[in-house]
Design an enzyme around this catalytic site. Structure first.
Site, PDB file in Angstrom:
ATOM      1  CB  SER A  20      -0.802   0.063   1.411  1.00  0.00           C
ATOM      2  OG  SER A  20      -1.442   1.201   1.379  1.00  0.00           O
ATOM      3  CE1 TYR A  60      -3.877  -1.942   4.825  1.00  0.00           C
ATOM      4  CE2 TYR A  60      -3.060   0.094   4.373  1.00  0.00           C
ATOM      5  CZ  TYR A  60      -3.473  -0.979   4.078  1.00  0.00           C
ATOM      6  OH  TYR A  60      -3.543  -1.177   2.606  1.00  0.00           O
ATOM      7  CE  LYS A  99      -1.481  -4.003   3.389  1.00  0.00           C
ATOM      8  NZ  LYS A  99      -1.615  -5.063   2.426  1.00  0.00           N
TER       9      LYS A  99
HETATM   10  P1  NDP Z   1     -11.253  -5.858  -0.010  1.00  0.00           P
HETATM   11  O1  NDP Z   1     -11.920  -5.793   1.375  1.00  0.00           O
HETATM   12  O2  NDP Z   1     -12.008  -5.454  -1.203  1.00  0.00           O
HETATM   13  O3  NDP Z   1     -11.077  -7.649  -0.276  1.00  0.00           O
HETATM   14  C1  NDP Z   1     -10.505  -8.433   0.506  1.00  0.00           C
HETATM   15  C2  NDP Z   1     -10.206  -9.736  -0.053  1.00  0.00           C
HETATM   16  O4  NDP Z   1      -9.351 -10.376   0.749  1.00  0.00           O
HETATM   17  C3  NDP Z   1     -11.603 -10.263   0.098  1.00  0.00           C
HETATM   18  O5  NDP Z   1     -11.424 -11.261  -0.909  1.00  0.00           O
HETATM   19  C4  NDP Z   1     -11.464 -11.129   1.436  1.00  0.00           C
HETATM   20  O6  NDP Z   1     -12.320 -12.309   1.473  1.00  0.00           O
HETATM   21  C5  NDP Z   1     -10.079 -11.585   1.375  1.00  0.00           C
HETATM   22  N1  NDP Z   1      -9.321 -11.801   2.677  1.00  0.00           N
HETATM   23  C6  NDP Z   1      -9.430 -10.825   3.832  1.00  0.00           C
HETATM   24  N2  NDP Z   1      -8.771 -11.438   4.745  1.00  0.00           N
HETATM   25  C7  NDP Z   1      -8.343 -12.584   4.460  1.00  0.00           C
HETATM   26  C8  NDP Z   1      -7.611 -13.578   5.170  1.00  0.00           C
HETATM   27  N3  NDP Z   1      -7.291 -13.620   6.361  1.00  0.00           N
HETATM   28  N4  NDP Z   1      -7.390 -14.774   4.382  1.00  0.00           N
HETATM   29  C9  NDP Z   1      -7.833 -14.883   3.147  1.00  0.00           C
HETATM   30  N5  NDP Z   1      -8.430 -13.890   2.515  1.00  0.00           N
HETATM   31  C10 NDP Z   1      -8.733 -12.741   3.063  1.00  0.00           C
HETATM   32  O7  NDP Z   1      -9.889  -5.497  -0.067  1.00  0.00           O
HETATM   33  P2  NDP Z   1      -9.218  -4.491  -1.175  1.00  0.00           P
HETATM   34  O8  NDP Z   1      -9.299  -4.975  -2.651  1.00  0.00           O
HETATM   35  O9  NDP Z   1      -9.516  -2.986  -0.787  1.00  0.00           O
HETATM   36  O10 NDP Z   1      -7.604  -4.633  -0.796  1.00  0.00           O
HETATM   37  C11 NDP Z   1      -7.025  -5.567  -1.263  1.00  0.00           C
HETATM   38  C12 NDP Z   1      -5.422  -5.434  -0.988  1.00  0.00           C
HETATM   39  O11 NDP Z   1      -4.966  -4.118  -1.334  1.00  0.00           O
HETATM   40  C13 NDP Z   1      -5.181  -5.340   0.571  1.00  0.00           C
HETATM   41  O12 NDP Z   1      -4.067  -5.747   0.816  1.00  0.00           O
HETATM   42  C14 NDP Z   1      -4.966  -3.914   0.731  1.00  0.00           C
HETATM   43  O13 NDP Z   1      -4.137  -3.536   2.001  1.00  0.00           O
HETATM   44  C15 NDP Z   1      -4.355  -3.440  -0.239  1.00  0.00           C
HETATM   45  N6  NDP Z   1      -4.488  -2.129  -0.825  1.00  0.00           N
HETATM   46  C16 NDP Z   1      -6.059  -1.458  -0.995  1.00  0.00           C
HETATM   47  C17 NDP Z   1      -6.125  -0.139  -1.190  1.00  0.00           C
HETATM   48  C18 NDP Z   1      -7.590   0.307  -1.388  1.00  0.00           C
HETATM   49  O14 NDP Z   1      -7.680   1.605  -1.480  1.00  0.00           O
HETATM   50  N7  NDP Z   1      -8.587  -0.614  -1.752  1.00  0.00           N
HETATM   51  C19 NDP Z   1      -5.197   0.654  -1.374  1.00  0.00           C
HETATM   52  C20 NDP Z   1      -3.824   0.287  -1.058  1.00  0.00           C
HETATM   53  C21 NDP Z   1      -3.658  -1.224  -0.780  1.00  0.00           C
HETATM   54  P3  NDP Z   1     -12.800 -12.873   2.812  1.00  0.00           P
HETATM   55  O15 NDP Z   1     -13.358 -11.984   3.742  1.00  0.00           O
HETATM   56  O16 NDP Z   1     -14.044 -13.854   2.481  1.00  0.00           O
HETATM   57  O17 NDP Z   1     -11.586 -13.569   3.179  1.00  0.00           O
END
Ligand code: NDP
Length: 261
Positions: A142, A155, A159
């Protein structure tokens, strides 16, 4: 541009929604077979069926919590069966606390999710990639890994640790032709951002779009959020043969949000 991804196999964690799902779709569009993991097995399985039907690739769902040893083992088992060329460590989530009010358990939880998952998966896929002559590992950290947002210290710190893990790993794995890199995204409009914006504005009239626009105006010079596809495009390129000289680096997709050079 031929990305050379056809017939490859990729693991994407956190692939049932948001950026992970967009990465999975971007890879599938290039003909890459998929192993897709999330905790919610039903939603992951439904997305796998849809992706396989749409793009004509294989897409294997794994219901797994990557923050646990057992969850990582389930993903590695799927990779042993299918083979693996690409690993995208994407699963992760934001936080909200101060250093003074976050208990030890919260630090442990984010360490397990953002760092130990990547460590364990690296150990698990290494022999499989080496046996195939090489591979690619991408970490979705991130912009907060280098430019923190004040409201989520746990976070930011976890990260930043992932970013250092990625750099360190890149030295060790390139000997076996496994390229390791990190992507730092800025504001990417996922369903989770929309849900949070709706919650935060519910008591004051519910204009969640105005809230999101203000966030974009405050942080991103481009004055809008990126789409999950805009973030995914960078991952797909870095996973491809076209990025063959990209090793141990950090790439931003942030609409200008990073305030340093
Ligand atoms: P979302 O919350 O939209 O989706 C997260 C995904 O990860 C889901 O599929 C969820 O499914 C899965 N997940 C969460 N925890 C676990 C776990 N313990 N084990 C397996 N799967 C897991 O996230 P984003 O798309 O927003 O973010 C994705 C990545 O990008 C993250 O690492 C985030 O920190 C990073 N990011 C996001 C930004 C943003 O603005 N959106 C900006 C910068 C970085 P389920 O709950 O079913 O497990």
């Amino acid at each position: 541009m031929n990305l050379g991804l056809k017939g490859r196999t990729a693991i994407v964690t956190g692939a049932s929604v948001g950026i992970g799902l967009a990465i999975a779709e971007g890879l599938a569009a290039e003909g890459t077979n998929l192993i897709l993991a999330a905790r919610g097995g039903e939603r992951m399985a439904a997305e796998c069926s849809r992706i396989a039907g749409t793009f004509g690739v294989t897409a294997t769902p794994v219901a797994a919590d990557v923050a646990t040893e057992a969850g990582v083992a389930a993903i590695v088992d799927a990779a042993k069966a299918a083979g693996v060329d690409i690993l995208v460590n994407n699963a992760g989530t934001g936080s909200g606390e101060t250093v003074l009010d976050a208990p030890d358990a919260k630090w442990d939880q984010y360490w397990d999710l953002h760092v130990k998952a990547a460590v364990r998966l690296a150990r698990g896929v290494h022999p499989l990639m080496k046996a195939r002559g090489g591979g690619v590992i991408l970490h979705n950290a991130s912009i907060c890994a280098t430019q923190p947002l004040w409201y989520e210290p746990v976070y930011n710190v976890s990260k930043a640790a992932l970013l250092m893990f990625s750099k360190t790993l890149s030295y060790e794995f390139i000997k076996d032709n496994i390229r390791v890199n990190t992507v730092n995204a800025g504001l990417i409009l996922t369903p989770d951002w929309i849900k949070t914006a709706k919650q935060l504005t519910a008591a004051s009239g519910g204009d969640y779009e105005a809230y999101l626009q203000k966030v974009a105006d405050d942080f991103a010079p481009i004055r809008r959020f990126g789409t999950p596809e805009e973030a995914a495009n960078l991952f797909v390129f870095l996973a491809s043969a076209r990025a063959s000289y990209c090793v141990g680096s950090t790439y931003y997709v942030d609409g200008g949000m990073l305030r340093t050079i």
